[in-house]
Scaffold this motif. Structure first.
Motif, mmCIF file in Angstrom:
data_model
loop_
_atom_site.group_PDB
_atom_site.id
_atom_site.type_symbol
_atom_site.label_atom_id
_atom_site.label_comp_id
_atom_site.label_asym_id
_atom_site.label_seq_id
_atom_site.Cartn_x
_atom_site.Cartn_y
_atom_site.Cartn_z
ATOM 1 N N UNK A 4 0.865 -1.170 0.000
ATOM 2 C CA UNK A 4 0.000 0.000 0.000
ATOM 3 C C UNK A 4 0.899 1.216 0.000
ATOM 4 N N UNK A 5 0.903 1.906 -1.122
ATOM 5 C CA UNK A 5 1.882 2.956 -1.273
ATOM 6 C C UNK A 5 1.210 4.312 -1.305
ATOM 7 N N UNK A 6 1.669 5.211 -0.430
ATOM 8 C CA UNK A 6 1.229 6.592 -0.513
ATOM 9 C C UNK A 6 2.370 7.361 -1.166
ATOM 10 N N UNK A 7 2.090 7.891 -2.343
ATOM 11 C CA UNK A 7 3.150 8.654 -2.999
ATOM 12 C C UNK A 7 3.458 9.877 -2.162
ATOM 13 N N UNK A 8 4.710 10.245 -2.115
ATOM 14 C CA UNK A 8 5.213 11.368 -1.326
ATOM 15 C C UNK A 8 5.262 11.095 0.167
ATOM 16 N N UNK A 9 4.819 9.972 0.605
ATOM 17 C CA UNK A 9 5.011 9.644 2.024
ATOM 18 C C UNK A 9 5.962 8.459 2.076
ATOM 19 N N UNK A 10 7.212 8.787 2.356
ATOM 20 C CA UNK A 10 8.176 7.683 2.472
ATOM 21 C C UNK A 10 8.071 7.096 3.863
ATOM 22 N N UNK A 11 8.136 5.793 3.927
ATOM 23 C CA UNK A 11 7.999 5.158 5.237
ATOM 24 C C UNK A 11 9.378 5.039 5.877
ATOM 25 N N UNK A 12 9.404 5.199 7.177
ATOM 26 C CA UNK A 12 10.661 4.923 7.868
ATOM 27 C C UNK A 12 10.746 3.417 8.065
ATOM 28 N N UNK A 13 11.848 2.869 7.659
ATOM 29 C CA UNK A 13 12.009 1.415 7.752
ATOM 30 C C UNK A 13 12.506 1.050 9.129
#
Lengths: 184, 606
Positions: free
Chosen positions: A85-94
């Motif tokens: 589930x990808x929100x463009x412009x919201x990078x996830x912290x791994x």
């Protein structure tokens, strides 16, 4: 599962939930979340409107922060993950992998090292003991020989006892060694 | 003078196991599959077997027979054949010394990977995160996580040979452990019967239990891997790729040279280890049969190991191919908003054409990112050496189920192979030292072995530096290759022509009970020396034609290997390595000649 209107409803509900939690006001309704350009790929644009301020859209950074805070709730609502589930412009912290305080490899290394060192010490000690025993026995032998009681029969410089073992052949014609020494 | 009774193997089986343990080494696992792949797949077996019969078996038989007959280590044995040949034995010892210096570093690396196999997930399965945790480390992104683990976290390699860097303490620890293990194994080695005065008791036996383990364990692991490998998805692709013979490669001279070289080094000829092992045999041992058995087992193991390797290759290639296809599918679906499941691996090509026709502009924009996935290209990435063992295999292991188990098994097998070969090498060094009365009388055997291991460990620390892998490659490529060819050539010629092939025949007759037949004699006298000379000429012309020597350096910014030239001092070291061992032969002859001259003059003046 198939993406249909019910799933869209759930999505709107999750975004509203995220906005409520983030800004702690209870005014965001599901009807405030608008979806557009829904494609077959299941990708779409969405905006959050603010009904209290004359139908203007909430700023993108606020929405981003809200979603980032509640990312895993949104993911689990859809049984998806950050990758699916990808929100463009919201990078996830791994999340980093779990690191124990002492690295595991040092522990295993320590165990193996102790075993090896123990083995070496044991073998060296056994070797020293064996050599001491041999020295004692050969000095005893020498003492006995000085008294002339034990003779070591020697054939061509090689003691007969070792000849009896594997090394060397004994010629049958001359094997009658008992008769060589006349009994006294 | 009293003859020191020499310790013996318990039974001939032990001797065979020791030879197998020594001959079957890492080269069978990582070099032969590479050669098979490069030089025509199944067709490579033809030159391989021809070379086995033409040089492998005869030279092995020769060395075993010399050791068994002379019952001395390499220095003593060649002295007996002719006093001018003491240099040959010394050259063998020097080469063995160089080899043991760098070979144990491989065992250190195997220990490192082994200790790291006890984690979940495996440390080379994922990239580490960068400092602000938004993505993966840059270097790891550019290359794969397994390569990153090898080049950065294991070796911490520097960009070139000149940038030496510091000693990596983790690697130094593993190296120390590796040497301690070798010391432990050789401690139970031969004990000189110091007094020899009819002690009557059975003399201490050569390293026996160890060779049973080091010889058989790798086979167990290989069988497990074979079963596991053949059941992997995509393994068949690799096997088909390997075994389809490309017979046109037979016309390439490099194929034949590689086959000859591989047989030569795989059997470990010329190091003196085989002579050392055979010297502990009973004189009546049938070394002819053993030579045939050992060389056949060595070759069969190579083929067996390459079956395992190629099924692993096939699995890895198929896995990479499928993830490449999946990435392309994802990219296309995201760009054109297609429904999930409309693009599959089967209809990918048709869909690509369709999309190119319907949305030409967007497709053109996307084109540079669309990689052309090809299974052939994945299978073609031929890797050999440490790259194969540590990168390719660990990549395949991380994708299996229960990867920790397979990882542990695999690295234990590598350790067994490496330590088995190390035992042979140290036997080649220690046997002449303990044979010589000068040293053996003063120091007990434990001290001599300890000193040798310690010196090697200290020198080996060079290979744990950041540029250590480049020095390792230097030693790996040049320390043993040319010198061994020369040593074995001199050995064959001296046995056939200086000692005399008739005398040798008679010796074999007294030992085994029958004379060697015409096949052996022709091979010894003509075929093998000619083969070695032609190999020699080939290597020299190759070097002269290409001019300078180059090496592969790891470029961290690009995430791949680049070719660089060796600096001057590295070339000097290479020259020194080759010269140090080859010069021993003429020097030895010269020294003996001078000594004899002096003796004669002393006698004549008296």
């Amino acid at each position: 599962y198939v993406w249909d209107a019910n799933e869209e409803y759930l999505f709107k509900a999750m975004v509203a939930f995220a906005m409520r939690r983030y800004s702690s006001k209870n005014t965001t309704q599901i009807s405030n979340v608008l979806l557009c350009n829904v494609t077959d790929r299941v990708s779409f644009w969405f905006v959050v409107t603010d009904s209290s301020k004359n139908v203007t859209t909430v700023s993108g950074s606020e929405v981003e922060a809200a979603i980032r805070m509640n990312r895993n709730r949104i993911n689990s609502a859809f049984l998806l993950s950050d990758k699916t589930l990808q929100f463009l412009k919201i990078t996830s912290t791994l999340s980093p992998p779990v690191e124990p305080s002492t690295p595991v490899w040092l522990i295993v290394f320590g165990v193996v090292l102790c075993l090896i060192v123990a083995g070496i010490v044991f073998l060296i000690a056994a070797g020293i003991q064996q050599r001491k025993k041999k020295n004692k026995e050969s000095t005893e032998r020498e003492n006995l020989e000085e008294k002339g009681e034990v003779t070591v029969t020697v054939e061509n410089g090689i003691p007969c006892e070792t000849l009896d073992l594997k090394a060397g052949h004994i010629n049958g014609v001359f094997a009658a060694d008992d008769e060589r020494y006349t009994s006294l | 003078a009293m003859e020191k009774s020499r310790p013996l193997w318990d039974n001939p089986l032990q001797f065979v196991f020791a030879c197998i343990s020594y001959a079957v080494g890492l080269g069978n696992v990582w070099r032969f599959p590479y050669l098979c792949q490069m030089y025509g797949g199944g067709g490579f077996l033809i030159p391989y077997f021809i070379m086995l019969i033409a040089e492998g078996m005869p030279l092995l038989y020769l060395e075993l027979a010399v050791g068994q007959r002379m019952r001395q280590g390499s220095i003593g044995a060649w002295k007996i054949i002719s006093p001018y040949l003491c240099g040959v034995g010394v050259a063998s010892v020097v080469v063995s010394f160089f080899l043991s210096m760098y070979y144990n570093v491989i065992n250190a690396w195997a220990f490192w990977y082994l200790f790291h196999s006890f984690q979940d997930p495996l440390p080379w399965a994922t990239c580490p995160l960068n400092s602000n945790r938004t993505g993966y480390e840059e270097e790891c992104e550019k290359t794969s996580s397994t390569q990153y683990f090898w080049y950065r976290q294991t070796l911490n390699i520097s960009p070139s040979l000149e940038a030496s860097g510091s000693v990596q303490w983790e690697q130094a620890l593993c190296l120390t452990l590796a040497w301690l293990v070798v010391y432990l194994c050789i401690l139970r080695g031969t004990e000189a019967n110091g007094k020899g005065r009819g002690s009557g008791r059975r003399p201490a036996e050569p390293q026996r239990e160890v060779v049973y383990v080091t010889a058989s364990l790798p086979y167990c692991v290989l069988i497990i891997y074979l079963i596991r490998g053949l059941t992997l998805h995509g393994a068949v692709n690799g096997l088909v790729y390997m075994f389809t013979p490309k017979l046109e490669q037979l016309s390439n001279p490099k194929t034949w040279v590689s086959a000859a070289t591989q047989i030569f080094f795989s059997l470990g000829l010329g190091f003196g280890s085989l002579i050392a092992f055979a010297s502990y045999n009973e004189p009546s041992n049938n070394c002819e049969r053993h030579a045939v058995i050992v060389s056949l087992i060595n070759s069969t193991t190579s083929i067996f190991a390459s079956i395992v390797t190629f099924s692993i290759y096939g699995f890895k290639a198929t896995f990479n191919y499928e993830s490449c296809i999946n990435k392309v599918i994802l990219l296309l679906m995201n760009a054109f908003d297609l429904e999930e499941g409309s693009l599959t691996a089967d209809n990918l090509n048709e869909m690509k054409d369709y999309l190119m026709a319907t949305h030409p502009q967007e497709y053109m924009q996307l084109l540079p990112q669309l990689k052309n996935c090809s299974l052939e290209a994945e299978l073609d990435t031929a890797v050999q050496g440490t790259g194969l063992a540590f990168i390719v295999y660990s990549e395949a292991i991380k994708n299996m189920e229960v990867p920790q188990l397979y990882s542990v098994l695999y690295f234990v097998m590598l350790l067994m192979l490496g330590i088995g070969s190390m035992l042979g090498n140290t036997a080649a060094i220690l046997t002449p030292l303990t044979d010589s009365r000068v040293i053996a009388a003063r120091f007990p055997k434990e001290v001599i072995s300890g000193v040798v291991c310690f010196i090697n460990c200290m020198i080996g620390l060079i290979f744990t530096m950041e540029a250590g892998n480049y020095w390792f490659d230097i030693f790996n490529d040049y320390a043993a290759t040319l010198s061994l060819l020369l040593i074995v050539l001199v050995e064959t010629i001296s046995v056939c022509y200086i000692y005399g092939i008739r005398r040798f025949e008679k010796d074999l007759h007294t030992m085994i009970g029958r004379k060697p037949n015409w096949y052996w004699k022709i091979m010894w006298a003509f075929v093998s020396p000619l083969l070695i000379i032609s190999l020699f000429i080939f290597y020299l012309t190759d070097y002269i034609l290409t001019g300078t020597l180059q090496y592969q350096a790891w470029d961290a910014t690009q995430g791949q290997l680049v070719t660089k030239d060796y600096p001057g001092y590295a070339l000097a070291v290479i020259g020194l390595l080759v010269a140090a061992s080859t010069m021993c032969i003429p020097l030895g002859a010269l020294v003996t000649f001078i000594r004899k001259r002096l003796k004669r003059e002393n006698v004549s003046t008296v």
